[in-house]
Design a protein around this motif. Structure first.
Motif, PDB file in Angstrom:
ATOM      1  N   SER A   1       0.832  -1.206   0.000  1.00 47.72           N
ATOM      2  CA  SER A   1       0.000   0.000   0.000  1.00 47.72           C
ATOM      3  C   SER A   1       0.867   1.256   0.000  1.00 47.72           C
ATOM      4  CB  SER A   1      -0.920   0.022   1.221  1.00 47.72           C
ATOM      5  OG  SER A   1      -1.883  -0.997   1.152  1.00 47.72           O
ATOM      6  N   VAL A   2       0.397   2.274  -0.732  1.00 49.17           N
ATOM      7  CA  VAL A   2       1.115   3.553  -0.759  1.00 49.17           C
ATOM      8  C   VAL A   2       0.219   4.680  -0.256  1.00 49.17           C
ATOM      9  CG1 VAL A   2       2.668   2.876  -2.629  1.00 49.17           C
ATOM     10  CG2 VAL A   2       0.449   3.892  -3.186  1.00 49.17           C
ATOM     11  N   ASP A   3      -0.891   4.300   0.399  1.00 52.55           N
ATOM     12  CA  ASP A   3      -1.836   5.308   0.894  1.00 52.55           C
ATOM     13  C   ASP A   3      -1.759   5.490   2.401  1.00 52.55           C
ATOM     14  OD1 ASP A   3      -2.893   2.892   1.716  1.00 52.55           O
ATOM     15  OD2 ASP A   3      -4.965   3.393   1.179  1.00 52.55           O
ATOM     16  N   GLY A   4      -0.683   5.001   3.007  1.00 49.45           N
ATOM     17  CA  GLY A   4      -0.506   5.176   4.447  1.00 49.45           C
ATOM     18  C   GLY A   4      -1.175   4.116   5.294  1.00 49.45           C
ATOM     19  N   THR A   5      -1.599   3.019   4.700  1.00 47.53           N
ATOM     20  CA  THR A   5      -2.276   1.966   5.463  1.00 47.53           C
ATOM     21  C   THR A   5      -1.399   1.443   6.596  1.00 47.53           C
ATOM     22  OG1 THR A   5      -3.616   1.253   3.566  1.00 47.53           O
ATOM     23  CG2 THR A   5      -3.317  -0.318   5.346  1.00 47.53           C
ATOM     24  N   VAL A   6      -0.171   1.067   6.270  1.00 48.22           N
ATOM     25  CA  VAL A   6       0.716   0.476   7.277  1.00 48.22           C
ATOM     26  C   VAL A   6       0.983   1.454   8.412  1.00 48.22           C
ATOM     27  CG1 VAL A   6       3.058  -0.374   7.695  1.00 48.22           C
ATOM     28  CG2 VAL A   6       1.800  -1.117   5.668  1.00 48.22           C
ATOM     29  N   GLN A   7       1.263   2.692   8.063  1.00 49.32           N
ATOM     30  CA  GLN A   7       1.555   3.686   9.094  1.00 49.32           C
ATOM     31  C   GLN A   7       0.350   3.908  10.004  1.00 49.32           C
ATOM     32  OE1 GLN A   7       2.108   3.873   5.867  1.00 49.32           O
ATOM     33  NE2 GLN A   7       4.199   4.551   5.460  1.00 49.32           N
ATOM     34  N   ALA A   8      -0.845   3.949   9.413  1.00 53.39           N
ATOM     35  CA  ALA A   8      -2.057   4.151  10.207  1.00 53.39           C
ATOM     36  C   ALA A   8      -2.303   2.977  11.141  1.00 53.39           C
ATOM     37  CB  ALA A   8      -3.256   4.343   9.277  1.00 53.39           C
ATOM     38  N   VAL A   9      -2.114   1.768  10.634  1.00 47.22           N
ATOM     39  CA  VAL A   9      -2.324   0.584  11.479  1.00 47.22           C
ATOM     40  C   VAL A   9      -1.310   0.550  12.607  1.00 47.22           C
ATOM     41  CG1 VAL A   9      -2.232  -1.943  11.522  1.00 47.22           C
ATOM     42  CG2 VAL A   9      -3.397  -0.778   9.647  1.00 47.22           C
ATOM     43  N   GLN A  10      -0.050   0.783  12.289  1.00 43.43           N
ATOM     44  CA  GLN A  10       0.983   0.729  13.322  1.00 43.43           C
ATOM     45  C   GLN A  10       0.794   1.813  14.373  1.00 43.43           C
ATOM     46  OE1 GLN A  10       4.478   0.894  10.772  1.00 43.43           O
ATOM     47  NE2 GLN A  10       4.747  -1.332  10.902  1.00 43.43           N
ATOM     48  N   SER A  11       0.261   2.958  13.957  1.00 45.40           N
ATOM     49  CA  SER A  11       0.030   4.052  14.896  1.00 45.40           C
ATOM     50  C   SER A  11      -1.155   3.779  15.809  1.00 45.40           C
ATOM     51  CB  SER A  11      -0.199   5.354  14.123  1.00 45.40           C
ATOM     52  OG  SER A  11      -0.579   6.402  14.982  1.00 45.40           O
ATOM     53  N   GLN A  12      -2.261   3.311  15.218  1.00 53.66           N
ATOM     54  CA  GLN A  12      -3.480   3.125  15.991  1.00 53.66           C
ATOM     55  C   GLN A  12      -3.574   1.761  16.674  1.00 53.66           C
ATOM     56  OE1 GLN A  12      -7.135   4.494  14.017  1.00 53.66           O
ATOM     57  NE2 GLN A  12      -5.879   5.506  12.470  1.00 53.66           N
ATOM     58  N   PHE A  13      -2.915   0.750  16.079  1.00 49.71           N
ATOM     59  CA  PHE A  13      -3.009  -0.602  16.622  1.00 49.71           C
ATOM     60  C   PHE A  13      -1.621  -1.242  16.685  1.00 49.71           C
ATOM     61  CE2 PHE A  13      -6.862   0.306  14.097  1.00 49.71           C
ATOM     62  CZ  PHE A  13      -7.802   0.302  15.119  1.00 49.71           C
ATOM     63  N   PRO A  14      -0.783  -0.796  17.607  1.00 49.97           N
ATOM     64  CA  PRO A  14       0.584  -1.340  17.683  1.00 49.97           C
ATOM     65  C   PRO A  14       0.615  -2.829  18.013  1.00 49.97           C
ATOM     66  CG  PRO A  14       0.057   0.036  19.599  1.00 49.97           C
ATOM     67  CD  PRO A  14      -1.039   0.247  18.615  1.00 49.97           C
ATOM     68  N   GLN A  15      -0.508  -3.363  18.513  1.00 48.32           N
ATOM     69  CA  GLN A  15      -0.543  -4.792  18.839  1.00 48.32           C
ATOM     70  C   GLN A  15      -0.709  -5.669  17.610  1.00 48.32           C
ATOM     71  OE1 GLN A  15      -2.986  -2.604  19.172  1.00 48.32           O
ATOM     72  NE2 GLN A  15      -5.005  -3.523  19.558  1.00 48.32           N
ATOM     73  N   VAL A  16      -1.042  -5.067  16.464  1.00 50.67           N
ATOM     74  CA  VAL A  16      -1.235  -5.838  15.239  1.00 50.67           C
ATOM     75  C   VAL A  16       0.114  -6.121  14.580  1.00 50.67           C
ATOM     76  CG1 VAL A  16      -2.215  -5.812  12.906  1.00 50.67           C
ATOM     77  CG2 VAL A  16      -3.546  -4.925  14.835  1.00 50.67           C
ATOM     78  N   ASN A  17       0.350  -7.377  14.248  1.00 51.74           N
ATOM     79  CA  ASN A  17       1.566  -7.771  13.553  1.00 51.74           C
ATOM     80  C   ASN A  17       1.392  -7.482  12.066  1.00 51.74           C
ATOM     81  OD1 ASN A  17       4.030  -9.042  12.850  1.00 51.74           O
ATOM     82  ND2 ASN A  17       2.970 -10.986  12.517  1.00 51.74           N
ATOM     83  N   VAL A  18       2.234  -6.618  11.494  1.00 53.00           N
ATOM     84  CA  VAL A  18       2.122  -6.217  10.094  1.00 53.00           C
ATOM     85  C   VAL A  18       3.254  -6.828   9.286  1.00 53.00           C
ATOM     86  CG1 VAL A  18       2.061  -4.295   8.470  1.00 53.00           C
ATOM     87  CG2 VAL A  18       1.005  -4.042  10.725  1.00 53.00           C
TER      88      VAL A  18
END
Length: 276
Positions: free
Chosen positions: A44-61
């Motif tokens: 993804s180039v729309d910031g998906t990973v950054q948003a997930v890591q910021s809001q849900f640090p417990q999620v393994n990406v």
């Protein structure tokens, strides 16, 4: 003993939907089970990973390069956590465009436990999804022909196959029959998996109620907007009927006349689909 559930999903350039999905997963908290979430993001180039890591640090990406599409992304997500499933009781597979309703996961687990006490055969549970108008969009499927499947609009029934928008898989079934086949790039892998496990005696049981909101993604509508040459090009692309995946699908699921079924969608959607 509290069941442990590992949840996997994949994403690609739809950050808002992915965040809404994970939000609904995190809100499924219950003292009756424990959850771990793994997301495979396919470039993804729309910031998906950054948003997930910021809001849900417990999620393994896990990061892909944008070339895996849905089925292979799910296979890579599963491969990444497979060795850790020894500590889990279930694997929950969801699409990142579903928003689970409160209590949906707990309901699926309870339904599975009750069903397991009633039948001797192994079973998976597939959750029904609905659109914003309340129409069922995804869930269990009834096979009506060699390559024709339609929604089985019956709660608590045994289906012939399934969509993978929300599926609860017990670990013993994964150990016995495996997971999605990476021979499929994007679509078809979930339907083939349903057919495959059914042939091995696994029951595909539909949920007792709708578990989440998921709008239908009708790719046929996109084809209708294309001219002849556009349709020809789209039909063999990864999102429609890529030749290798489609050939493997009909060989795996159809009778000896599979070459005829192989040709069918290319002829139908190229020559007999009316453009708007």
């Amino acid at each position: 003993m509290t069941p442990k559930i590992h949840i996997i999903l994949c994403s690609h350039n739809r950050s808002k939907k992915t965040i809404a999905c994970i939000t609904s997963l995190v809100r499924q908290k219950s003292p009756n089970f424990q959850c771990t979430i793994t997301l495979f993001d396919d470039g993804s180039v729309d910031g998906t990973v950054q948003a997930v890591q910021s809001q849900f640090p417990q999620v393994n990406v896990i990061n892909g390069d944008g070339n895996y599409f849905w089925c292979r992304s799910m296979c890579l997500a599963y491969g990444a956590i497979k060795n850790n499933l020894s500590e889990a009781d279930f694997l929950l597979c969801v699409n990142d465009d579903i928003v689970l309703y409160p209590g949906a996961l707990e309901g699926l687990v309870e339904e599975h436990q009750k069903m397991s006490a009633l039948i001797s055969a192994p079973a998976v549970h597939v959750g029904y999804c609905e659109d914003s108008a309340g129409a069922i969009t995804y869930g269990g499927l009834r096979r009506t022909g060699q390559i024709k499947y339609e929604l089985l609009l019956e709660f608590g029934a045994v289906a012939d196959s399934m969509n993978f928008n929300c599926v609860l898989l017990p670990k013993p079934i994964l150990n016995e029959v495996g997971f999605l086949d990476p021979a499929f790039e994007h679509s078809m892998g979930d339907i083939e998996y349903g057919v495959r496990i059914s042939r091995q005696g696994v029951k595909i049981v539909t949920s007792q109620k709708v578990v989440g909101l998921c709008e239908e993604n009708d790719l046929t509508l996109n084809l209708k907007k294309m001219n002849f040459f556009g349709r020809c090009q789209a039909l063999v692309s990864k999102k429609y009927f890529p030749v290798r995946s489609w050939c493997y699908f009909v060989q795996s699921t159809c009778n000896q006349f599979w070459p005829i079924y192989f040709l069918y969608p290319y002829l139908r959607f190229t020559f007999f689909l009316r453009s708007k």
